[in-house]
Design an enzyme around this catalytic site. Structure first.
Site, PDB file in Angstrom:
ATOM      1  N   VAL A  92      31.624  28.242 -80.134  1.00 35.10           N
ATOM      2  CA  VAL A  92      30.881  29.251 -79.366  1.00 35.10           C
ATOM      3  C   VAL A  92      30.509  28.787 -77.959  1.00 35.10           C
ATOM      4  CG1 VAL A  92      29.945  30.443 -81.396  1.00 35.10           C
ATOM      5  CG2 VAL A  92      28.610  28.608 -80.311  1.00 35.10           C
ATOM      6  N   ASN A 137      24.719  33.218 -84.600  1.00 33.72           N
ATOM      7  CA  ASN A 137      23.927  32.345 -85.461  1.00 33.72           C
ATOM      8  C   ASN A 137      24.243  30.862 -85.279  1.00 33.72           C
ATOM      9  OD1 ASN A 137      22.653  31.507 -88.163  1.00 33.72           O
ATOM     10  ND2 ASN A 137      24.838  31.154 -88.548  1.00 33.72           N
ATOM     11  N   TYR A 154      16.416  21.090 -78.507  1.00 34.46           N
ATOM     12  CA  TYR A 154      16.499  22.192 -79.467  1.00 34.46           C
ATOM     13  C   TYR A 154      15.408  23.225 -79.179  1.00 34.46           C
ATOM     14  CZ  TYR A 154      16.717  24.534 -84.042  1.00 34.46           C
ATOM     15  OH  TYR A 154      16.836  25.466 -85.053  1.00 34.46           O
ATOM     16  N   LYS A 162      15.900  27.173 -77.975  1.00 39.07           N
ATOM     17  CA  LYS A 162      15.472  28.330 -78.754  1.00 39.07           C
ATOM     18  C   LYS A 162      14.520  29.220 -77.940  1.00 39.07           C
ATOM     19  CE  LYS A 162      17.957  27.433 -82.364  1.00 39.07           C
ATOM     20  NZ  LYS A 162      19.119  28.276 -82.666  1.00 39.07           N
TER      21      LYS A 162
HETATM   22  P1  NAD Z   1      23.914  25.101 -90.738  1.00 37.49           P
HETATM   23  O1  NAD Z   1      24.036  23.738 -90.114  1.00 37.49           O
HETATM   24  O2  NAD Z   1      23.864  25.243 -92.216  1.00 37.49           O
HETATM   25  O3  NAD Z   1      25.075  26.047 -90.175  1.00 37.49           O
HETATM   26  C1  NAD Z   1      25.423  26.076 -88.821  1.00 37.49           C
HETATM   27  C2  NAD Z   1      26.910  26.396 -88.726  1.00 37.49           C
HETATM   28  O4  NAD Z   1      27.250  26.467 -87.332  1.00 37.49           O
HETATM   29  C3  NAD Z   1      27.798  25.318 -89.341  1.00 37.49           C
HETATM   30  O5  NAD Z   1      28.713  25.897 -90.239  1.00 37.49           O
HETATM   31  C4  NAD Z   1      28.500  24.682 -88.136  1.00 37.49           C
HETATM   32  O6  NAD Z   1      29.831  24.230 -88.431  1.00 37.49           O
HETATM   33  C5  NAD Z   1      28.500  25.839 -87.153  1.00 37.49           C
HETATM   34  N1  NAD Z   1      28.631  25.392 -85.764  1.00 37.49           N
HETATM   35  C6  NAD Z   1      28.068  24.308 -85.165  1.00 37.49           C
HETATM   36  N2  NAD Z   1      28.460  24.222 -83.899  1.00 37.49           N
HETATM   37  C7  NAD Z   1      29.263  25.279 -83.663  1.00 37.49           C
HETATM   38  C8  NAD Z   1      29.982  25.736 -82.536  1.00 37.49           C
HETATM   39  N3  NAD Z   1      29.959  25.068 -81.368  1.00 37.49           N
HETATM   40  N4  NAD Z   1      30.719  26.856 -82.641  1.00 37.49           N
HETATM   41  C9  NAD Z   1      30.788  27.539 -83.822  1.00 37.49           C
HETATM   42  N5  NAD Z   1      30.140  27.141 -84.929  1.00 37.49           N
HETATM   43  C10 NAD Z   1      29.383  26.028 -84.855  1.00 37.49           C
HETATM   44  O7  NAD Z   1      22.628  25.746 -90.057  1.00 37.49           O
HETATM   45  P2  NAD Z   1      21.633  26.908 -90.518  1.00 37.49           P
HETATM   46  O8  NAD Z   1      20.404  26.273 -91.048  1.00 37.49           O
HETATM   47  O9  NAD Z   1      22.328  27.939 -91.297  1.00 37.49           O
HETATM   48  O10 NAD Z   1      21.237  27.434 -89.072  1.00 37.49           O
HETATM   49  C11 NAD Z   1      21.826  28.540 -88.479  1.00 37.49           C
HETATM   50  C12 NAD Z   1      21.003  28.885 -87.247  1.00 37.49           C
HETATM   51  O11 NAD Z   1      19.627  29.026 -87.609  1.00 37.49           O
HETATM   52  C13 NAD Z   1      21.049  27.820 -86.151  1.00 37.49           C
HETATM   53  O12 NAD Z   1      21.127  28.442 -84.890  1.00 37.49           O
HETATM   54  C14 NAD Z   1      19.713  27.124 -86.305  1.00 37.49           C
HETATM   55  O13 NAD Z   1      19.271  26.539 -85.120  1.00 37.49           O
HETATM   56  C15 NAD Z   1      18.816  28.245 -86.746  1.00 37.49           C
HETATM   57  N6  NAD Z   1      17.609  27.809 -87.438  1.00 37.49           N
HETATM   58  C16 NAD Z   1      17.683  27.035 -88.544  1.00 37.49           C
HETATM   59  C17 NAD Z   1      16.513  26.588 -89.141  1.00 37.49           C
HETATM   60  C18 NAD Z   1      16.561  25.680 -90.342  1.00 37.49           C
HETATM   61  O14 NAD Z   1      15.529  25.114 -90.719  1.00 37.49           O
HETATM   62  N7  NAD Z   1      17.702  25.497 -90.966  1.00 37.49           N
HETATM   63  C19 NAD Z   1      15.267  26.974 -88.643  1.00 37.49           C
HETATM   64  C20 NAD Z   1      15.224  27.782 -87.509  1.00 37.49           C
HETATM   65  C21 NAD Z   1      16.396  28.200 -86.916  1.00 37.49           C
END
Ligand code: NAD
Length: 271
Positions: A75, A100, A170, A174
């Site tokens: 992305v 996402n 990070y 956000k």
């Molecule tokens: P995750 O690590 O389980 O999944 C993230 C996915 O994004 C992975 O499959 C990874 O391969 C993919 N990815 C990474 N870099 C990429 C790139 N450059 N292009 C395309 N794909 C890419 O994470 P998650 O917990 O499901 O988080 C998803 C979103 O939610 C993220 O933006 C994260 O910051 C946000 N978030 C997560 C949490 C948490 O506690 N897990 C809390 C707040 C926000």
């Protein structure tokens, strides 16, 4: 998990949806709900093996999904994102995108110790990636003369409340997602394109759990602030995304949609 049949009259029936980060926690659970509710789903991720596994798993759960395809996409690269969204031209154009994909790098730290390389990488994926996803969604919606569209961008509770456990890049990324989403929502409201930001609390997904590992102290530092006493689950975020993607949320625009078990509203938490 038992088999689910895609609903032809589902909440997303007839819609074409893109989900980035589809091989990960929230992204995958969202793809399952989207497919179950009748959407055609394009799963995008930077990990090829991750995508293959995720697609198979989705089809095990929703064997009669309308359409599920995968596409490799970084992305942070605009040409990748443009190609991803143009892939939907032959489907009739995009209706929904869930921007996402995001990272929380292990070397992300405080103002003194965060390497510039990590700052730039985090901004490239978490902020620029969402800009590219939003930009090409707008172009696709216009190209296909759509009168409505839903774009959901992932932020975090750290965009709303300060954390004493630093991940400066990070957190800054956000905050940028929230501000960017708000402006997009206002600029494009008259075109019928809605933009909302999702703010998840700390979750039980690899992104955070791998980072915390066996470090009990780091874990407790977070758990103590949860009114519910637990981390959130990816499916609880996906349910909110489904609502924001569907026409049920037709008057919801520009929100910081917080799904956090009450965490950001807590002064003190129950014992
Ligand atoms: P995750 O690590 O389980 O999944 C993230 C996915 O994004 C992975 O499959 C990874 O391969 C993919 N990815 C990474 N870099 C990429 C790139 N450059 N292009 C395309 N794909 C890419 O994470 P998650 O917990 O499901 O988080 C998803 C979103 O939610 C993220 O933006 C994260 O910051 C946000 N978030 C997560 C949490 C948490 O506690 N897990 C809390 C707040 C926000």
């Amino acid at each position: 998990m038992s088999e689910t049949i895609a609903s032809p009259s589902g909440r997303l029936a007839g819609k074409n949806a893109v989900v980035t980060g589809a091989a990960g926690g929230i992204g995958f659970e969202t793809c399952v709900l989207f497919a179950r509710e009748g959407a055609s789903v394009l799963m995008a991720d930077i990990s090829g093996p991750g995508l293959d596994k995720a697609k198979q798993k989705l089809l095990d759960i929703v064997p009669k999904a309308v359409k599920v395809e995968t596409k490799l996409c970084d992305v942070s690269r605009e040409d990748d994102v443009a190609a991803l969204i143009q892939h939907l031209d032959s489907w009739g154009g995009l209706d929904v995108i869930f921007n996402n994909a995001g990272i929380m790098h292990k070397d992300d730290d405080d103002a003194v110790n965060t390497p510039e390389r990590i700052w730039d990488l985090t901004m490239a994926i978490n902020v620029k990636g969402i800009w590219f996803g939003s930009k090409h969604a707008i172009l696709s919606l216009r190209k296909h003369n759509k009168k409505k569209g839903s774009i959901i961008n992932v932020a975090s509770v750290v965009a709303l409340v300060g954390s004493a456990t630093p991940q400066l890049a990070y957190t800054a990324s956000k905050g940028a997602v929230l501000a960017m989403t708000r402006e997009l929502a206002i600029v494009h409201a008259r075109e019928g394109f809605r933009f909302n930001a999702l703010c998840p609390a700390p979750l039980n997904t690899p992104l955070l759990q791998d980072w915390l590992g066996d470090d009990k102290e780091k874990r407790l530092r977070r758990e103590i602030h949860f009114p519910t006493g637990r981390f959130g689950e990816a499916i609880e975020q996906a349910q909110a995304v489904l609502f924001l993607a569907s026409d049920e949320s037709s008057f919801v625009n520009g929100t910081d949609f917080v799904v956090d078990g009450g965490m950001t509203k807590a002064y003190v938490t129950p014992e």
